[in-house]
Design an enzyme around this catalytic site. Sequence first.
Site, PDB file in Angstrom:
ATOM      1  N   THR A 115       0.821  -1.218   0.000  1.00 13.18           N
ATOM      2  CA  THR A 115       0.000   0.000   0.000  1.00 13.18           C
ATOM      3  C   THR A 115       0.852   1.265   0.000  1.00 13.18           C
ATOM      4  O   THR A 115       1.977   1.269   0.505  1.00 13.18           O
ATOM      5  CB  THR A 115      -0.989   0.018   1.195  1.00 13.18           C
ATOM      6  OG1 THR A 115      -1.784   1.196   1.113  1.00 13.18           O
ATOM      7  CG2 THR A 115      -0.287  -0.017   2.540  1.00 13.18           C
ATOM      8  N   ARG A 116       0.283   2.324  -0.598  1.00 13.91           N
ATOM      9  CA  ARG A 116       0.920   3.649  -0.548  1.00 13.91           C
ATOM     10  C   ARG A 116      -0.064   4.658   0.031  1.00 13.91           C
ATOM     11  O   ARG A 116       0.125   5.853  -0.054  1.00 13.91           O
ATOM     12  CB  ARG A 116       1.385   4.106  -1.943  1.00 13.91           C
ATOM     13  CG  ARG A 116       0.455   3.823  -3.093  1.00 13.91           C
ATOM     14  CD  ARG A 116       0.890   4.535  -4.355  1.00 13.91           C
ATOM     15  NE  ARG A 116       0.163   5.762  -4.492  1.00 13.91           N
ATOM     16  CZ  ARG A 116      -0.955   5.921  -5.211  1.00 13.91           C
ATOM     17  NH1 ARG A 116      -1.460   4.915  -5.903  1.00 13.91           N
ATOM     18  NH2 ARG A 116      -1.551   7.082  -5.280  1.00 13.91           N
ATOM     19  N   HIS A 158      -8.019   2.138   5.956  1.00 17.59           N
ATOM     20  CA  HIS A 158      -9.251   2.396   6.697  1.00 17.59           C
ATOM     21  C   HIS A 158     -10.004   1.068   6.897  1.00 17.59           C
ATOM     22  O   HIS A 158      -9.449   0.004   6.667  1.00 17.59           O
ATOM     23  CB  HIS A 158     -10.083   3.443   5.961  1.00 17.59           C
ATOM     24  CG  HIS A 158      -9.310   4.710   5.719  1.00 17.59           C
ATOM     25  ND1 HIS A 158      -8.953   5.551   6.746  1.00 17.59           N
ATOM     26  CD2 HIS A 158      -8.771   5.238   4.586  1.00 17.59           C
ATOM     27  CE1 HIS A 158      -8.241   6.561   6.249  1.00 17.59           C
ATOM     28  NE2 HIS A 158      -8.118   6.383   4.953  1.00 17.59           N
ATOM     29  N   HIS A 169      -9.964  -1.508   4.045  1.00 19.27           N
ATOM     30  CA  HIS A 169      -8.685  -2.229   3.908  1.00 19.27           C
ATOM     31  C   HIS A 169      -8.543  -3.279   5.003  1.00 19.27           C
ATOM     32  O   HIS A 169      -8.016  -4.363   4.776  1.00 19.27           O
ATOM     33  CB  HIS A 169      -7.512  -1.254   3.988  1.00 19.27           C
ATOM     34  CG  HIS A 169      -7.604  -0.131   3.007  1.00 19.27           C
ATOM     35  ND1 HIS A 169      -8.041   1.117   3.362  1.00 19.27           N
ATOM     36  CD2 HIS A 169      -7.350  -0.086   1.679  1.00 19.27           C
ATOM     37  CE1 HIS A 169      -8.042   1.899   2.299  1.00 19.27           C
ATOM     38  NE2 HIS A 169      -7.634   1.187   1.261  1.00 19.27           N
ATOM     39  N   ARG A 228      -7.607  -3.829  -8.025  1.00 15.99           N
ATOM     40  CA  ARG A 228      -7.997  -3.237  -9.302  1.00 15.99           C
ATOM     41  C   ARG A 228      -6.991  -2.127  -9.611  1.00 15.99           C
ATOM     42  O   ARG A 228      -6.619  -1.368  -8.726  1.00 15.99           O
ATOM     43  CB  ARG A 228      -9.398  -2.644  -9.094  1.00 15.99           C
ATOM     44  CG  ARG A 228     -10.121  -2.301 -10.333  1.00 15.99           C
ATOM     45  CD  ARG A 228     -11.479  -1.695  -9.984  1.00 15.99           C
ATOM     46  NE  ARG A 228     -12.161  -1.295 -11.213  1.00 15.99           N
ATOM     47  CZ  ARG A 228     -11.878  -0.180 -11.861  1.00 15.99           C
ATOM     48  NH1 ARG A 228     -10.980   0.675 -11.398  1.00 15.99           N
ATOM     49  NH2 ARG A 228     -12.523   0.105 -12.987  1.00 15.99           N
ATOM     50  N   ASP A 229      -6.490  -2.082 -10.823  1.00 13.64           N
ATOM     51  CA  ASP A 229      -5.537  -1.052 -11.259  1.00 13.64           C
ATOM     52  C   ASP A 229      -4.344  -0.946 -10.294  1.00 13.64           C
ATOM     53  O   ASP A 229      -3.952   0.145  -9.878  1.00 13.64           O
ATOM     54  CB  ASP A 229      -6.252   0.305 -11.379  1.00 13.64           C
ATOM     55  CG  ASP A 229      -5.395   1.332 -12.116  1.00 13.64           C
ATOM     56  OD1 ASP A 229      -4.537   0.910 -12.913  1.00 13.64           O
ATOM     57  OD2 ASP A 229      -5.570   2.543 -11.887  1.00 13.64           O
ATOM     58  N   VAL A 255      13.614  43.365   1.884  1.00 17.32           N
ATOM     59  CA  VAL A 255      14.273  42.095   1.561  1.00 17.32           C
ATOM     60  C   VAL A 255      15.645  42.353   0.947  1.00 17.32           C
ATOM     61  O   VAL A 255      16.615  41.649   1.230  1.00 17.32           O
ATOM     62  CB  VAL A 255      13.389  41.266   0.584  1.00 17.32           C
ATOM     63  CG1 VAL A 255      14.175  40.136  -0.043  1.00 17.32           C
ATOM     64  CG2 VAL A 255      12.170  40.716   1.310  1.00 17.32           C
TER      65      VAL A 255
END
Length: 576
Positions: free
Chosen positions: A197-198, A202, A205, A291-292, A435
């Site tokens: 996982t990245r 929750h 999962h 998926r994907d 500045v």
Amino acid sequence: MQPLIEPHGGSLSQLLASPLRADHLRDESIKFPSIFLNDRQLCDVELLLSGAFSPLKGFLNQGDYDSVLERMRLSSGFLWPIPITLDLTQEDTQRIGNCDQIALRDVTGILIAILNRGDLWRPDKQKEAVEVFGTDSCEHPAVDYLMRRAGSYYLGGHLEGIQMPPHYDFHSLRHSPRQLRTEFESHGCSRIVAFQTRNPMHRAHKELTDRAARDVGGHLLIHPVVGLTKPGDIDHFTRVRSYKKLLQYYPKGKVFLSLLQLAMRMAGPREALLHAIIRKNYGCTHLIIGRDHAGPGNRSNGEPFYGPYQAQDLLKSHTKELGIEVVPFRLMVYAPKSNAYKAIDEVRKNETTLSISGTQLRTMLLNGDEIPEWFSYREIIEELQQTYPPKSHKGFAVFLTGLSGSGKSTIANALQSRLLETLSCPVTLLDGDVVRTNLSKGLGFSKEDRSTNVQRIGYVASEIVKHRGVVICAPIAPYQEDRTINRQRIEREGGYIEVFANASIEVCERRDVKGLYAKARAGLIKGFTGIDDPYEVPNDPEVICNTELETVEESIGLVMTKLRELAFFVQPEIDE
Ligand code: PPS
């Protein structure tokens, strides 16, 4: 007890030199040219040295590289989907000359490994992009890296590790493949399903990983990537704190958490194959593939880069050879009627289901919306809320730009007072003139010096905003490019509004508060903005203050209204 699982029927690559050899190489290395590794290269070196990339023993040589591109295999025939290469710039190649050994160092100069020189060649990047990522569009983040950031040369060669790249966070959660295998063995685990996982995890999962472990009849390894993930992802510090909090919800002794310092390429199916090889090397027997999997999202035309189940199909077709099985990830949704999570294929016709996507969650956090309990655990929501506060708790920058004499400083000073009156926090003012007496002392007014000055202001402002502070900047900032760079840098950290102090050159010249226009006309000052130097009118400022027509009160009123409208701070009543 199961024997250690050996990848590809062989052992893990052992690239770390013995202490004696490492000492010798360290002494010798003063004679070797050095390459300073960027973040991605350092991640690759770490996984090579740890054995996570077994059977690789270093960066690919040309034969292996060509073979990986064309056949998805090393020239020896081992399945290998993504070329692990060391890219060099032209200057790097000149610096290393004909030397046979090269010192690979991290950015701080620490010697990580010695590369025993192999092939040096100029790759066909277009071909690599199409073969590996299935596209040569720079909308794909890895193609963008390949085409725009990676050097034009590749250097292959066998590595001898001196030391692992140092990490100072989450020590106890970092393991080499060997350490994790030993850990599994000591717990008597023979079937281990890995979850890559990245993202934060929750309830959905939790449910799917529970089911996967149950189906496999084994243990779960939560194996998040903490190297490089997709730009814009939730940072790994926050994620890891939240994974740690999730552990209490799993049955005791059934779950492991370990961090993987992988630099993801978001290469979809080929990347899924790499994930499987890595997990096999870590001793896992199964890998959850969704998926994907490892997809980079959609192209700008809404089309995905890869088919949703392409990764699963590719892995299934190589299961035997890989020696690790795919557990297909079923999309889990919340069914409020039964107050339970269900796999999408278990949902009855017409049954109402709920889900919140990652993007939706980020928007909810930004707006300070309540995150429902059915979606996640209280501790995890709190963890995310602390790092990703609502807009009203973030810092913001008001960036004024305009000709000398257009009223920037007047508006900036008045705005500072008004904000200090209403906000109970400090407000920093980075005025152009001021500045130049400190932060940018010594710079002139050439295009280059002006860019340096304006981008320095942007950098300081971004740091203030990162720390949830408030800053007003008021340089001339005549070039659009510098303003765009500043906007992007600051927006990453919090709020940003650009305010164009609009007054014609004739009016500014008539005002000539500092007498500089007169000097410029007399030729005493060269390259004066608006006289003999350009001012590029802002493309799309959030606020335009027409200082020829408005009072200062009216101008700051416009800025305050915009700040409130964008919800950068919650202010009960402001008298404008
Ligand atoms: S820039 O272009 O953003 O870097 O300029 P900035 O740092 O804001 O300029 C600060 C003040 O320098 C005075 N000054 C000049 N301005 C423009 N062009 C030239 N050549 C120049 N030389 C000196 C000028 O007063 C700027 O302040 P403001 O407040 O804009 O009048």
